[in-house]
Design an enzyme around this catalytic site. Sequence first.
Site, PDB file in Angstrom:
ATOM      1  N   ALA A 151      83.038  85.266  48.931  1.00 53.83           N
ATOM      2  CA  ALA A 151      83.757  84.729  48.636  1.00 53.83           C
ATOM      3  C   ALA A 151      85.178  85.606  49.962  1.00 53.83           C
ATOM      4  O   ALA A 151      86.090  86.048  49.199  1.00 53.83           O
ATOM      5  CB  ALA A 151      85.300  83.997  47.379  1.00 53.83           C
ATOM      6  N   GLY A 185      94.044  86.968  46.575  1.00 54.01           N
ATOM      7  CA  GLY A 185      92.117  86.816  46.273  1.00 54.01           C
ATOM      8  C   GLY A 185      92.356  85.914  45.950  1.00 54.01           C
ATOM      9  O   GLY A 185      92.696  84.387  46.127  1.00 54.01           O
ATOM     10  N   ASN A 186      90.464  85.580  45.347  1.00 55.30           N
ATOM     11  CA  ASN A 186      90.222  84.325  44.858  1.00 55.30           C
ATOM     12  C   ASN A 186      89.422  84.164  43.252  1.00 55.30           C
ATOM     13  O   ASN A 186      89.337  85.115  43.714  1.00 55.30           O
ATOM     14  CB  ASN A 186      89.435  83.962  46.180  1.00 55.30           C
ATOM     15  N   ARG A 187      89.059  83.083  42.844  1.00 56.14           N
ATOM     16  CA  ARG A 187      87.999  83.061  41.530  1.00 56.14           C
ATOM     17  C   ARG A 187      87.121  83.468  41.417  1.00 56.14           C
ATOM     18  O   ARG A 187      86.572  83.017  40.682  1.00 56.14           O
ATOM     19  CB  ARG A 187      88.626  81.013  41.594  1.00 56.14           C
ATOM     20  N   SER A 188      86.490  84.012  42.892  1.00 52.25           N
ATOM     21  CA  SER A 188      84.932  84.160  42.782  1.00 52.25           C
ATOM     22  C   SER A 188      84.599  85.076  41.331  1.00 52.25           C
ATOM     23  O   SER A 188      85.505  86.255  41.337  1.00 52.25           O
ATOM     24  CB  SER A 188      84.783  84.839  43.950  1.00 52.25           C
TER      25      SER A 188
END
Length: 412
Positions: free
Chosen positions: A278, A211-214
């Site tokens: 994102a 995943g990512n930090r969005s």
Amino acid sequence: MSLTGKHIVLGVTGGIAAYKAAYVARELLARGAEVRVAMTHTATKLIGPLTFTGLTGKPPVVDLWDPSYPGEVHVDLARWADAIVIAPTTANVIARLAHGLAEDPVSATVLCFDGPVLVAPAMHHRMWQHAATRANVATNEARGLAFVGPVFGKLASGEEGVGRMSEPLAIVDALEGLLAKRSSARDLEGRRVLVSAGPTHEALDPVRFLGNRSSGRMGWAIAERARDRGATVTIVAGPVSLVDPGGVEVVRVRSALEMEAAITSRREDADAIVMAAAVADFRPRALATEKIKKSEGEDAPSIELVRNPDILAGLGQWRLGRARARPFLVGFAVETTDLVAAAQKKLAKKKVDLVVANHASVAFEGDDNEAVLVREASVTPTGRLSKRALADRILDVLRDGTAREDPGAPKS
Ligand code: C5P
């Protein structure tokens, strides 16, 4: 200064976030408002009334029964006010507002007032989720009170959850939005706007993902402002811990492929699509059906990745084959270097109308942002501003870009 000359009553109630009310007062004053403060008794234990006297030049109202006051202070305050903002607002005060109780200066003033009221809740996440609070919020909303937040974050208890008061800048932006809405700035009436938001989660096995930090906040801000300005709005959201905004359709997805499907099935109906999500560029080639285990003496496994579709580029390509340049397409570019050059490249490659470029250091998680709006013929830096204010700047471009085909306007 968009609040110039406005009379704002700032209600402060007894949450730990009361200390942030001083920043709200300061921001209101900085934008040209005149501010009077009303406090509950509990709030006075958490932040000194003198702080507000110093900031606003007037002592706050802390007592409905002050014998030295020649009249009814809550009636006078309500008469004076153009708008009331309550920050922070406790679950208790939300309940008082819902039930018409008026035992403190804040709720008594609201009960006397028929103008715009903005509520910025702050409480433990379980209090916010409690059925009683949910019902009280719904009652207040149905009566026209506006809410900003609460947002996800660290709470006074040390836990994390949705319950944290929105940041002062976001609260004052929301108040401005509320007043602008009242002055009928519904310049997106009739437009259908599709917004993607948040990260995507690309599953590795039943319990793990890439995943990512969005946080989804930028997409949320765009959706909320588009709604306030009269648009019909749908959000396609990856996994975020944000509460659905009222009056907006929210479609929840997890992976890039799910997001692509949700957007593709709605693209025909949209006047504009804003890809604030994102989206993961890669996903694991294989999805393990069982949890991947570590075994003694074995090397760490490697993960083979495959490319995800570029949803935005796909939309740009699809639009090329259409008779008219609809929907208006907006993309984002988060970069660490050469912001403008990278955004210009993206604009041409993905065949979109606007790329909002921001630096990775400010783009994620917070309430603020700083961006450059890149179009084919212009490059416009925004300076530092709240995500809500940036949303308005993006929507201004979107409005102008979709205006040509307003009913009755000449077709281009
Ligand atoms: O190429 P890059 O990932 O930097 O582009 C970012 C923009 O493209 C964002 O608007 C994002 O929502 C969109 N995007 C997409 N599908 C992907 C990757 C990015 O729509 N797979």
